[in-house]
Motif scaffolding. Structure first.
Motif, PDB file in Angstrom:
ATOM      1  N   THR A   1      44.797  43.013  66.246  1.00 40.55           N
ATOM      2  CA  THR A   1      43.432  42.573  66.515  1.00 40.55           C
ATOM      3  C   THR A   1      43.463  41.315  67.358  1.00 40.55           C
ATOM      4  O   THR A   1      44.517  40.728  67.581  1.00 40.55           O
ATOM      5  CB  THR A   1      42.677  42.292  65.209  1.00 40.55           C
ATOM      6  OG1 THR A   1      43.375  41.275  64.493  1.00 40.55           O
ATOM      7  CG2 THR A   1      42.582  43.532  64.339  1.00 40.55           C
TER       8      THR A   1
ATOM      9  N   GLN B   1      41.754  37.720  63.629  1.00 40.58           N
ATOM     10  CA  GLN B   1      42.857  37.374  62.734  1.00 40.58           C
ATOM     11  C   GLN B   1      42.598  36.037  62.052  1.00 40.58           C
ATOM     12  O   GLN B   1      42.853  35.878  60.858  1.00 40.58           O
ATOM     13  CB  GLN B   1      44.174  37.321  63.504  1.00 40.58           C
ATOM     14  CG  GLN B   1      44.683  38.667  63.937  1.00 40.58           C
ATOM     15  CD  GLN B   1      45.948  38.572  64.765  1.00 40.58           C
ATOM     16  OE1 GLN B   1      46.314  37.504  65.251  1.00 40.58           O
ATOM     17  NE2 GLN B   1      46.619  39.691  64.926  1.00 40.58           N
ATOM     18  N   ASP B   2      42.088  35.076  62.803  1.00 40.02           N
ATOM     19  CA  ASP B   2      41.802  33.762  62.233  1.00 40.02           C
ATOM     20  C   ASP B   2      40.710  33.853  61.172  1.00 40.02           C
ATOM     21  O   ASP B   2      40.823  33.266  60.098  1.00 40.02           O
ATOM     22  CB  ASP B   2      41.385  32.794  63.341  1.00 40.02           C
ATOM     23  CG  ASP B   2      41.175  31.390  62.824  1.00 40.02           C
ATOM     24  OD1 ASP B   2      42.047  30.899  62.074  1.00 40.02           O
ATOM     25  OD2 ASP B   2      40.144  30.782  63.168  1.00 40.02           O
TER      26      ASP B   2
END
Length: 70
Positions: free
Chosen positions: A48, A53-54
């Protein structure tokens, strides 16, 4: 000098047309999305974008940073 400019313009026009062949000739043709989240192969590999992701990592994290303890 004029020949170089004309040749350059012809090469750029040819490259542009080659990139747009699918769009120009196909009904409803469009450029495919270059975004990672919209790419089927990337989704199959569970890859992704960094922002996604974060966000997921922050939601998983139960720890909150306490500035006073630093």
């Amino acid at each position: 000098m004029k020949l170089t400019i004309i040749l350059t313009l012809v090469i750029i026009a040819a490259a542009f047309l080659m990139l747009c062949v699918r769009i120009l000739l196909k009904n409803g043709g469009r450029f495919s999305s270059q975004h990672i989240g919209e790419n089927k192969r990337m989704r199959d590999e569970n890859i992704t974008c960094v922002a996604s992701q974060d966000r997921a990592a922050q939601q998983k994290s139960d720890k909150r940073l306490d500035v006073k303890q630093l």
